[in-house]
Design a protein around this motif. Structure first.
Motif, PDB file in Angstrom:
ATOM      1  N   UNK A  70       0.604  -1.466  -0.051  1.00  0.00           N
ATOM      2  CA  UNK A  70       0.156  -0.091   0.038  1.00  0.00           C
ATOM      3  C   UNK A  70       0.929   1.401  -0.025  1.00  0.00           C
ATOM      4  N   UNK A  71       0.683   2.030  -1.083  1.00  0.00           N
ATOM      5  CA  UNK A  71       1.465   3.158  -1.344  1.00  0.00           C
ATOM      6  C   UNK A  71       0.427   4.368  -1.485  1.00  0.00           C
ATOM      7  N   UNK A  72      -0.677   4.533  -0.649  1.00  0.00           N
ATOM      8  CA  UNK A  72      -1.697   5.354  -0.755  1.00  0.00           C
ATOM      9  C   UNK A  72      -2.838   4.842  -1.664  1.00  0.00           C
ATOM     10  N   UNK A  73      -2.680   3.723  -2.271  1.00  0.00           N
ATOM     11  CA  UNK A  73      -3.414   2.892  -3.184  1.00  0.00           C
ATOM     12  C   UNK A  73      -3.163   1.291  -2.990  1.00  0.00           C
ATOM     13  N   UNK A  74      -4.255   0.475  -3.367  1.00  0.00           N
ATOM     14  CA  UNK A  74      -3.801  -0.885  -3.304  1.00  0.00           C
ATOM     15  C   UNK A  74      -3.083  -1.409  -4.230  1.00  0.00           C
ATOM     16  N   UNK A  75      -1.728  -1.970  -3.625  1.00  0.00           N
ATOM     17  CA  UNK A  75      -0.965  -2.246  -4.768  1.00  0.00           C
ATOM     18  C   UNK A  75      -0.553  -3.621  -4.919  1.00  0.00           C
ATOM     19  N   UNK A  76      -1.457  -4.457  -4.221  1.00  0.00           N
ATOM     20  CA  UNK A  76      -1.489  -5.966  -4.496  1.00  0.00           C
ATOM     21  C   UNK A  76      -1.367  -6.830  -3.062  1.00  0.00           C
ATOM     22  N   UNK A  77      -1.206  -8.002  -3.071  1.00  0.00           N
ATOM     23  CA  UNK A  77      -1.215  -8.779  -1.997  1.00  0.00           C
ATOM     24  C   UNK A  77      -0.149  -9.876  -2.240  1.00  0.00           C
ATOM     25  N   UNK A  78       0.608 -10.000  -1.138  1.00  0.00           N
ATOM     26  CA  UNK A  78       1.778 -10.967  -1.309  1.00  0.00           C
ATOM     27  C   UNK A  78       1.153 -12.533  -1.232  1.00  0.00           C
ATOM     28  N   UNK A  79       1.543 -13.392  -2.165  1.00  0.00           N
ATOM     29  CA  UNK A  79       1.438 -14.827  -2.041  1.00  0.00           C
ATOM     30  C   UNK A  79       2.627 -15.541  -1.628  1.00  0.00           C
ATOM     31  N   UNK A  80       2.153 -15.867  -0.228  1.00  0.00           N
ATOM     32  CA  UNK A  80       3.073 -16.769   0.582  1.00  0.00           C
ATOM     33  C   UNK A  80       2.440 -17.424   1.740  1.00  0.00           C
ATOM     34  N   UNK A  81       3.134 -18.367   2.226  1.00  0.00           N
ATOM     35  CA  UNK A  81       2.449 -19.161   3.458  1.00  0.00           C
ATOM     36  C   UNK A  81       2.114 -18.358   4.510  1.00  0.00           C
ATOM     37  N   UNK A  82       1.366 -18.790   5.497  1.00  0.00           N
ATOM     38  CA  UNK A  82       0.808 -18.065   6.515  1.00  0.00           C
ATOM     39  C   UNK A  82       2.202 -17.834   7.572  1.00  0.00           C
ATOM     40  N   UNK A  83       3.058 -18.621   7.675  1.00  0.00           N
ATOM     41  CA  UNK A  83       4.351 -18.468   8.528  1.00  0.00           C
ATOM     42  C   UNK A  83       5.200 -17.493   7.883  1.00  0.00           C
ATOM     43  N   UNK A  84       5.215 -17.153   6.768  1.00  0.00           N
ATOM     44  CA  UNK A  84       5.769 -15.838   6.197  1.00  0.00           C
ATOM     45  C   UNK A  84       4.975 -14.606   6.321  1.00  0.00           C
ATOM     46  N   UNK A  85       3.595 -14.671   6.386  1.00  0.00           N
ATOM     47  CA  UNK A  85       2.991 -13.557   6.851  1.00  0.00           C
ATOM     48  C   UNK A  85       3.280 -13.284   8.309  1.00  0.00           C
ATOM     49  N   UNK A  86       3.210 -14.111   8.983  1.00  0.00           N
ATOM     50  CA  UNK A  86       3.428 -13.992  10.591  1.00  0.00           C
ATOM     51  C   UNK A  86       4.919 -13.398  10.903  1.00  0.00           C
ATOM     52  N   UNK A  87       5.720 -13.864  10.047  1.00  0.00           N
ATOM     53  CA  UNK A  87       7.065 -13.387  10.114  1.00  0.00           C
ATOM     54  C   UNK A  87       7.236 -11.999   9.876  1.00  0.00           C
ATOM     55  N   UNK A  88       6.268 -11.468   9.078  1.00  0.00           N
ATOM     56  CA  UNK A  88       6.357 -10.033   8.764  1.00  0.00           C
ATOM     57  C   UNK A  88       5.645  -9.147   9.836  1.00  0.00           C
ATOM     58  N   UNK A  89       4.545  -9.737  10.254  1.00  0.00           N
ATOM     59  CA  UNK A  89       3.823  -9.024  11.509  1.00  0.00           C
ATOM     60  C   UNK A  89       4.384  -9.146  12.657  1.00  0.00           C
ATOM     61  N   UNK A  90       5.230 -10.115  13.081  1.00  0.00           N
ATOM     62  CA  UNK A  90       5.808 -10.290  14.349  1.00  0.00           C
ATOM     63  C   UNK A  90       7.364  -9.617  14.450  1.00  0.00           C
ATOM     64  N   UNK A  91       7.467  -8.755  13.328  1.00  0.00           N
ATOM     65  CA  UNK A  91       8.446  -7.836  13.259  1.00  0.00           C
ATOM     66  C   UNK A  91       7.749  -6.634  14.247  1.00  0.00           C
ATOM     67  N   UNK A  92       6.571  -6.502  14.303  1.00  0.00           N
ATOM     68  CA  UNK A  92       6.067  -5.272  14.820  1.00  0.00           C
ATOM     69  C   UNK A  92       5.432  -5.699  16.321  1.00  0.00           C
ATOM     70  N   UNK A  93       4.671  -6.769  16.170  1.00  0.00           N
ATOM     71  CA  UNK A  93       3.955  -7.262  17.450  1.00  0.00           C
ATOM     72  C   UNK A  93       3.981  -8.738  17.696  1.00  0.00           C
ATOM     73  N   UNK A  94       4.006  -9.120  18.795  1.00  0.00           N
ATOM     74  CA  UNK A  94       4.117 -10.567  19.351  1.00  0.00           C
ATOM     75  C   UNK A  94       3.054 -11.737  18.696  1.00  0.00           C
ATOM     76  N   UNK A  95       3.641 -12.725  18.533  1.00  0.00           N
ATOM     77  CA  UNK A  95       2.639 -13.692  17.890  1.00  0.00           C
ATOM     78  C   UNK A  95       1.621 -13.959  18.767  1.00  0.00           C
TER      79      UNK A  95
END
Length: 288
Positions: A198-223
């Motif tokens: 997202x750069x001010x508009x919807x720029x697409x979604x990443x196609x990857x496993x849930x573990x990879x999405x969680x890895x990005x999320x948990x850079x900021x908040x706990x699992x």
């Protein structure tokens, strides 16, 4: 066969509520985008129906999202009522698709974030906050176009035309995520996580496993926090939406930066009672 119809003007049509609504030029252009595995409404011609053996050979219509205009357009093409939602079901979908639903569900998930629903004559819902530090959201809108900063004339227009408006503090957004679900027979099924560009508009979604999405999320908040929000969301959706709606839905979320408390996950920015690009990304992942 199952007929999958891509109608991304759905949110705009919900705002109108009319079966005879004509989408904007931008929305009409979006309706002609060919998403892999989906047909556009313009593809449903007499020739196409003949090739399929007619409506009798179609067991189910699965649109991007149900709205009155789509039902009207399908009926014009001869689609039988057995494949279409009733007027009452359409009214329920429209009502639950309003941002008022997200306002109602947010307190069930957290007390760290606030949002308010305003109807009638506009008044600042929190006089401790300057109106210029608030964000205003139309009940129904497409791809963020109904989200704006303080503009009194526009606020009055939304209240007059759509009957209400969501107001929330203007947060320092860092990243966009979502949790994707499906409601069926009163139950809520978690399908997976989604990460949005997202750069001010919807720029697409990443196609990857849930573990990879969680890895990005948990850079900021706990699992633990992520899993807790997921559990609370299933409870809230089971209570507020699943008894009244069957189909896909996505809950948009965002990581925000707080001056004193660091990064936090806003668990319910918006609820979409339709397919999302997150659902498409999950489907692509499952096919790989």
């Amino acid at each position: 066969m199952t007929l999958r119809l891509f109608n991304p003007s759905h949110d705009e049509c919900l705002a109108s509520g009319s079966p005879h609504y004509t989408p904007s030029q931008t929305a009409r252009q979006m309706d002609e985008v060919h998403l892999p595995g989906w047909l556009c409404l313009s593809d449903i011609t007499d020739e196409w129906l003949w090739q399929q053996g007619g409506w009798d050979n179609i067991e189910q219509v699965v649109p991007w999202g149900w709205d009155a205009r789509l039902v009207h357009q399908l009926r014009r093409r001869g689609c039988p009522d057995r494949l279409l939602p009733t007027t009452e079901q359409l009214d329920t979908i429209r009502h639950l698709s309003s941002r008022q639903t997200a306002v109602r569900i947010l307190p069930m998930l957290t007390d760290k974030f606030q949002s308010w629903w305003v109807e009638g004559v506009y008044d600042n819902p929190n006089h401790d906050l300057n109106p210029d530090t608030l964000l205003y959201k139309s009940p129904w809108s497409c791809s963020g176009r109904g989200v704006f900063t303080y503009n009194e004339a526009r606020i009055r227009k939304v209240l007059r035309e759509q009957g209400g408006i969501e107001v929330e503090p203007l947060y320092d957004r860092v990243a966009d995520f979502a949790m994707e679900f499906r409601c069926h027979r009163g139950h809520v099924e978690f399908l997976g996580y989604s990460t949005m560009l997202n750069n001010g508009y919807h720029g697409g979604n990443l196609v990857m496993a849930d573990e990879q999405h969680l890895a990005l999320l948990t850079q900021y908040v706990s699992e633990e926090e992520v899993q807790n929000i997921r559990t609370l969301l299933i409870y809230a959706l089971s209570r507020e939406i699943a008894p009244h709606y069957s189909g896909p839905l996505g809950v948009d979320q965002m990581v925000v930066r707080h001056p004193q408390d660091g990064y936090q996950l806003h668990p319910c920015v918006e609820i979409n009672l339709r397919h999302t690009m997150g659902h498409v990304a999950i489907d692509q992942r499952c096919q790989e």
